[in-house]
Design a protein around this motif. Structure first.
Motif, PDB file in Angstrom:
ATOM      1  N   ALA A 291      71.804  20.088  -0.477  1.00 32.18           N
ATOM      2  CA  ALA A 291      71.860  21.199   0.477  1.00 32.18           C
ATOM      3  C   ALA A 291      73.276  21.744   0.484  1.00 32.18           C
ATOM      4  N   ILE A 292      73.416  22.966   0.973  1.00 32.00           N
ATOM      5  CA  ILE A 292      74.734  23.568   1.150  1.00 32.00           C
ATOM      6  C   ILE A 292      74.828  24.118   2.559  1.00 32.00           C
ATOM      7  N   ARG A 293      76.059  24.357   3.007  1.00 35.35           N
ATOM      8  CA  ARG A 293      76.242  25.061   4.269  1.00 35.35           C
ATOM      9  C   ARG A 293      75.818  26.506   4.073  1.00 35.35           C
TER      10      ARG A 293
ATOM     11  N   GLY B 144      76.128   9.620  10.515  1.00 29.79           N
ATOM     12  CA  GLY B 144      76.384  11.058  10.479  1.00 29.79           C
ATOM     13  C   GLY B 144      75.134  11.802  10.070  1.00 29.79           C
ATOM     14  N   ASN B 145      75.221  12.599   9.018  1.00 28.32           N
ATOM     15  CA  ASN B 145      74.081  13.380   8.539  1.00 28.32           C
ATOM     16  C   ASN B 145      73.380  12.730   7.352  1.00 28.32           C
ATOM     17  N   SER B 146      73.653  11.431   7.104  1.00 21.02           N
ATOM     18  CA  SER B 146      73.022  10.774   5.957  1.00 21.02           C
ATOM     19  C   SER B 146      71.540  10.517   6.234  1.00 21.02           C
ATOM     20  N   ALA B 147      70.799  10.295   5.167  1.00 19.67           N
ATOM     21  CA  ALA B 147      69.408   9.860   5.299  1.00 19.67           C
ATOM     22  C   ALA B 147      69.407   8.393   5.732  1.00 19.67           C
ATOM     23  N   THR B 148      68.224   7.814   5.899  1.00 20.57           N
ATOM     24  CA  THR B 148      68.144   6.403   6.249  1.00 20.57           C
ATOM     25  C   THR B 148      68.578   5.558   5.058  1.00 20.57           C
ATOM     26  N   LEU B 149      68.907   4.318   5.310  1.00 19.75           N
ATOM     27  CA  LEU B 149      69.441   3.406   4.292  1.00 19.75           C
ATOM     28  C   LEU B 149      68.517   3.342   3.074  1.00 19.75           C
TER      29      LEU B 149
ATOM     30  N   VAL C 192      73.701  10.276  -8.975  1.00 19.02           N
ATOM     31  CA  VAL C 192      73.719  10.543  -7.539  1.00 19.02           C
ATOM     32  C   VAL C 192      75.009  10.019  -6.926  1.00 19.02           C
ATOM     33  N   PHE C 193      75.382  10.590  -5.782  1.00 20.34           N
ATOM     34  CA  PHE C 193      76.548  10.139  -5.039  1.00 20.34           C
ATOM     35  C   PHE C 193      76.098   9.133  -3.998  1.00 20.34           C
ATOM     36  N   LEU C 194      76.864   8.074  -3.817  1.00 23.21           N
ATOM     37  CA  LEU C 194      76.585   7.123  -2.750  1.00 23.21           C
ATOM     38  C   LEU C 194      77.298   7.608  -1.496  1.00 23.21           C
TER      39      LEU C 194
END
Length: 157
Positions: A74-76, A62-67, A55-57
């Protein structure tokens, strides 16, 4: 203070670029349990290290999930258009000057026949429309940015 000369606090994450492990002051972030007797400071923070394999950290905000929450891929949105215009007599021409496609959409296996009667246009439709994202973006079996693999370790003592 961690008591070590590297200046990192217990619980900090480091990216490691080697196959060999760093010192035993670090544990690989692979979901393993923390040994309370060997790593009491880290155990007080968590009983299992996070699993960061594959996984990427991402920075919080912004659009990140919660901590600490794993966010799905997802893609655009990928778009395209197919435009078919009718000549004055009402007959449709497909894949001619009056038909265009753009973006990820295309016309395939088309049939083209000018109809002599306005009541019969059965031959004036394509037998397949296509959607192909690779027409506009690089494709693979996963969504990913340009990347290089590293191993994540957590300061354990």
């Amino acid at each position: 203070s961690s008591g070590n000369s590297d200046g990192l606090e217990v619980g900090m994450i480091v990216a490691w670029t080697l196959v060999t492990d760093p010192s035993d002051s670090y544990l690989e972030c692979n979901g393993q349990s923390v040994d309370n007797s060997k790593y009491p400071k880290l155990y007080a923070l968590m009983h299992n290290v996070p699993d960061y394999r594959g996984v990427f950290l991402r920075g919080l905000g912004g659009n990140s999930a919660t901590l600490g929450e794993l966010q799905g891929d997802a893609i655009r949105n990928i778009t395209g258009t197919i435009s078919i215009t009718s000549p004055n007599n009402g007959d449709f021409q497909l894949f001619g000057e009056e038909t265009t496609s753009s973006g990820a959409l295309g016309l395939n296996n088309y049939t083209y026949r000018r109809m002599s009667s306005d009541s019969d246009r059965s031959g004036n439709t394509p037998s397949a429309f296509s959607f192909d994202a690779s027409r506009v973006v690089p494709t693979a079996s996963e969504n990913r940015p340009i990347n290089k693999a590293v191993r994540y370790f957590i300061k354990a003592k």
